[in-house]
Enzyme design. Sequence first.
Site, PDB file in Angstrom:
ATOM      1  N   CYS A  26       0.851  -1.188   0.000  1.00  0.00           N
ATOM      2  CA  CYS A  26       0.000   0.000   0.000  1.00  0.00           C
ATOM      3  C   CYS A  26       0.884   1.234   0.000  1.00  0.00           C
ATOM      4  O   CYS A  26       1.857   1.239   0.729  1.00  0.00           O
ATOM      5  CB  CYS A  26      -0.842   0.089   1.271  1.00  0.00           C
ATOM      6  SG  CYS A  26      -2.201  -1.044   1.322  1.00  0.00           S
ATOM      7  N   PRO A  27       0.604   2.286  -0.685  1.00  0.00           N
ATOM      8  CA  PRO A  27      -0.571   2.438  -1.556  1.00  0.00           C
ATOM      9  C   PRO A  27      -0.244   2.192  -3.022  1.00  0.00           C
ATOM     10  O   PRO A  27      -1.075   2.471  -3.859  1.00  0.00           O
ATOM     11  CB  PRO A  27      -0.907   3.912  -1.336  1.00  0.00           C
ATOM     12  CG  PRO A  27       0.427   4.565  -1.122  1.00  0.00           C
ATOM     13  CD  PRO A  27       1.339   3.544  -0.520  1.00  0.00           C
TER      14      PRO A  27
END
Lengths: 477, 83, 97
Positions: free
Chosen positions: B22-23
């Site tokens: 992430c992200p």
Amino acid sequence: MEVVDNTEKRNKIWAFLTTGILILISLLYYKTNVYYIYLVAYIWFGFAYGMMLQYGRFCFASASRDLFAAGVPRMAVGILVALVFFSLIQATLASTNMSTFHPAPFGIHTLISGMIFGVGMVLAGGCASGSLYKIGEGNGTSFLAAFFGLCIGQAIFVDVKWFNFLVPQKWIDSAIAKGLPADKLTSSFDTYLAGYVWNQPTLQLSQTKTISEALPGAAKYFIGDSLLNALIPAAVLLIVIYAFYIRKGFMKKRAKAKGRAMGFSDEFTGIWNMITASKRTTIMGVIIGIVAGLHIFVMKGMQIKFGVTNFGQLLTRMGHASDTSIKGTVFDPGYWYITSQEGQFGAWILEKFGWNMRDNIFFGINNGIPEPWRNPALWMSFGIIFGAMVMARLNNEFKLKLPKGELIVWGLLGGLLMGIGSRPALGCNIGAFFIRVAGGDPSGWLYGIGMVAGAFLGVKFFNWWSERKMAKEMEAF
Amino acid sequence: MAMKFEKTGEGIYMLDVCGYVCPHPQIYTKKSLEKMAEGDVVEVILDNPSSVETITQMCDQVGHDVLDKKTEGGKIYMKIKKG
Amino acid sequence: MKAPLVVIVVIVLGILGFLLVYSQQHDMPAQATQGHGAPSGGYGQAPAAGGYGSAPSAGGYGHAPASGGYGAPPSAGGYGAPPTAGGYGAPSGGYGK
């Protein structure tokens, strides 16, 4: 198909093996000395957090990014829901004198350190807890972030004089006036702590004059701490998120489907839809909130049972006084908390290389440097890793992912920023935001605002970076 | 390097973001979809479970179709049709 | 949910449940009460309200903790306090004679 079945089988075996070994370790601890049950409690609450974070796909790091850029409120909703439930339990515990919560000194440093942490968690691809649970998924980048950033980086940060140029004379004078032993007041961070942070006010709404006089008994915790500091802000945030990101699209779809004008009740349906859009995350939010509350209850119960206020006292009784600080304490938050224990682990490693890590306030006076196997909070971190590992194994989502290329840089840099960003405000997104907001300490929101701003900056950077990389890839066709 | 975005056929793309956390996976997925024409299909390969949850919800809100989603050997394969 | 997951969830719930009940039974277990010297004096004792990050509401940094604790001279031996008998610089015995 055969191959897949085999991996599934192996994953199951690994999941049970990991759980079994932890149970064995717990029993061994209990057998060694009944006091260790205190530490065992940390192991299993950590384990539960790890399982829940992994199952709910919690990712603080992408909470604001998902929202700002993609309009996905999943994480923001999950966090707010957890907050609501946690704060209610926290108020119940506070009103029965079963809480271990302490508000923290706040000031502009809370905001700044939130920002540093926010940038760090976006770069590293996970917050402090997030990185731990992603290690459990086999993620190498997260390991770099946690080990070199949170452990080693943080330990070095609190022990060095490199930042003395940032320290005004006022702080130095104030720190010296506290009468601390000179051999423990050596690093830049020591001066900052003793000369600045300790002079800042603390605030817990239920303890303010207005609220404690107006509301007798338990009401001050439920209304002051929970309702005013957590529930109302959380509700407002949910409505704002709905209004800005969800409402338009939802109303358009619904009006088309229903073929009538939209009314007030449709708004409620919209909000409810938003909350339940990602069931995994929301349900885990609820359960995490409840478990985090129970964790406090259990730790407080253990303290009363053994007649202590800190695990350091039990370590001393068991003859391990060398683990503790000169106050006889070790780091023992009494609730979900990440980062300080990683710093202790880093310090323990650095000591093996001949570094004196006890000549500062952080380790020398406050937290001590216990052997890792006697460090209660560190066991909570290990619990998170193993809990997440078991859950990932069971869902066949475990895979060793070695970090490569740019990810090594992001992991190290992000981890370092998290390690540094968690110290000045005395906590991370859990300890400085989640726990404080739920406990009635408004400074938690200050940290949260800083974190969102920092995450926003981090995402801006990544947007630019990924756009560049995409353009390069697209040249091929 | 690590991330790969390729055109594998007429209106068919492949995005490989394995190893990313992430992200990144959701950023790359979003950017890929922006570059594609309506009706095009992209197969996203990733191994970060928490991104899958976000990508699914993002597609739902924007109106892309998730045609297929399967987990194999710790990797997740998602087929998304731009809508 | 798949069966193995259910089994592990039940195990974890069981352990947490045990800890919950155990932590609220406030009669001290036998092993805990016997043998260990009471932690009086010395720098082994923590101030009343302690941890790092908590407000120095009671005890805490800079104030002398209520009992024991660093900053206050420990009742017997311990950090910073001169040893009561013998040792370097003591008036009787030793050096100079």
